[in-house]
Design a protein around this motif. Structure first.
Motif, PDB file in Angstrom:
ATOM      1  N   ARG A 246       0.828  -1.217   0.000  1.00 42.30           N
ATOM      2  CA  ARG A 246       0.000   0.000   0.000  1.00 42.30           C
ATOM      3  C   ARG A 246       0.856   1.259   0.000  1.00 42.30           C
ATOM      4  N   VAL A 247       1.806   1.308   0.918  1.00 43.93           N
ATOM      5  CA  VAL A 247       2.595   2.527   1.088  1.00 43.93           C
ATOM      6  C   VAL A 247       3.510   2.760  -0.110  1.00 43.93           C
ATOM      7  N   LEU A 248       4.135   1.698  -0.603  1.00 42.51           N
ATOM      8  CA  LEU A 248       5.074   1.836  -1.718  1.00 42.51           C
ATOM      9  C   LEU A 248       4.387   1.756  -3.079  1.00 42.51           C
ATOM     10  N   ARG A 249       3.094   1.381  -3.061  1.00 43.98           N
ATOM     11  CA  ARG A 249       2.320   1.262  -4.299  1.00 43.98           C
ATOM     12  C   ARG A 249       2.987   0.292  -5.267  1.00 43.98           C
ATOM     13  N   ARG A 250       3.273  -0.891  -4.733  1.00 45.24           N
ATOM     14  CA  ARG A 250       3.910  -1.940  -5.522  1.00 45.24           C
ATOM     15  C   ARG A 250       3.143  -3.244  -5.315  1.00 45.24           C
ATOM     16  N   PRO A 251       3.177  -4.147  -6.291  1.00 47.79           N
ATOM     17  CA  PRO A 251       2.555  -5.462  -6.102  1.00 47.79           C
ATOM     18  C   PRO A 251       3.358  -6.281  -5.095  1.00 47.79           C
TER      19      PRO A 251
END
Length: 304
Positions: A246-251
């Motif tokens: 969520r925070v890093l916006r990565r899968p």
């Protein structure tokens, strides 16, 4: 709680170049305190003092006038596979180092008012889904037995009447080192995922709160004994994985199966896959307030 005077004080720190030590010394210096860094090489600066924990040597003249000594030294738990030789290094760097420093401060004509010694929540072993606080007994296995011996090696300071505090550290959320120092690059690259089944609890603490808690333990003159330095809301590895995504916006699509971790990490995999649901009961009771109690907040704070 009664606190130490807020005037300038002199604080000695071992492990000052590590993740927590760097942040702590920076915080103390920013507030005008005189920081002494104990180093194992020849001193290269006025604020450095020589010590050799394995040889039992400390330049005690350099500790003169210190109101507090903070011992954060110890070989990295996750730096190498746990071979027999490295397990000896993990033990010696903590037990011999703590014993050397405790004996040194106890022998001073004017000893420090407080000796804060690092420890770890590894003391409790694998607690599964059961929440534990400082009242819980030590667990079983290498890390619990190491933590018991580590804390016991501070006996000289306690016997000399020096207020002695054991900071049982959780997983510190920071970019520059520790477990999260390795996690951030993986997750930023989209290669992060849960470890094993992800149901194991990871008791974390933001680097900001870690430093604030250490300073609280230094300053509050009524506090002694063990304190869990963990956020009040332990989360599972699955929840950590989701928060990083969520925070890093990565899968977060790349889980590491338990058998693979055991092949790569050896004996240490048991602690990676183990669950430690640890609560900071005594810290909260002492009046400490967390700035970043939640996992998302702690991750965001590390990225600032």
């Amino acid at each position: 709680m009664e606190a130490m005077e807020t005037t300038q004080s002199r604080v000695a720190v071992t492990g000052a170049s590590g993740l927590v030590g760097t942040a702590l010394t920076r915080s103390l210096a920013a507030d005008g305190h005189d920081v002494v860094r104990l180093v194992r090489r020849a001193p290269r600066a006025k604020d450095e003092v020589r010590w050799d924990p394995k040889e039992g040597y400390v330049d005690k003249a350099g500790l003169a006038g210190c109101t507090a000594v903070v011992n954060l030294a110890g070989a990295g738990i996750g730096d190498h596979r746990w071979t027999a030789a490295y397990k000896r290094e993990l033990r010696d760097s903590r037990v011999l180092g703590t014993g050397t420093l405790a004996a040194a401060v106890a022998s001073l004509d004017e000893p420090p008012r407080v000796f804060v010694n690092a420890s770890a929540i590894g003391y409790y072993g694998d607690t599964g889904q059961r929440a534990v606080d400082e009242s819980a007994p030590a667990g079983e296995g290498f890390l619990p037995s190491l933590c018991v011996e580590w804390e016991a090696s501070a006996a000289a300071a306690q016997q000399a009447g020096i207020r002695t505090v054991f900071a049982r550290n959780g997983l510190v959320v920071g970019r520059e080192g520790g477990a999260w120092g390795r996690l951030f690059p993986l997750f930023k690259a989209g290669l992060g995922g849960r470890l094993g089944n992800g149901r194991q609890y990871w008791s974390h603490i933001s680097l900001h709160d870690e430093v604030a808690a250490l300073r609280h333990l230094i300053d509050t003159e009524t506090l002694s004994g063990p304190f869990n330095l963990t956020a009040p809301e332990p989360v599972t590895n699955r929840e950590v994985t989701a928060a990083m995504g969520r925070v890093l916006r990565r899968p977060t699509l790349f889980p590491a199966p338990a058998p693979a971790l055991r092949v790569v990490l050896g004996e240490m995999a048991g602690d990676v896959l183990g669950s430690q649901r640890v609560l900071p009961t005594r810290l909260l009771e002492s009046g400490f307030s967390f700035a970043f109690p939640g996992i998302d907040e702690a991750i965001r704070a590390a990225l600032r």
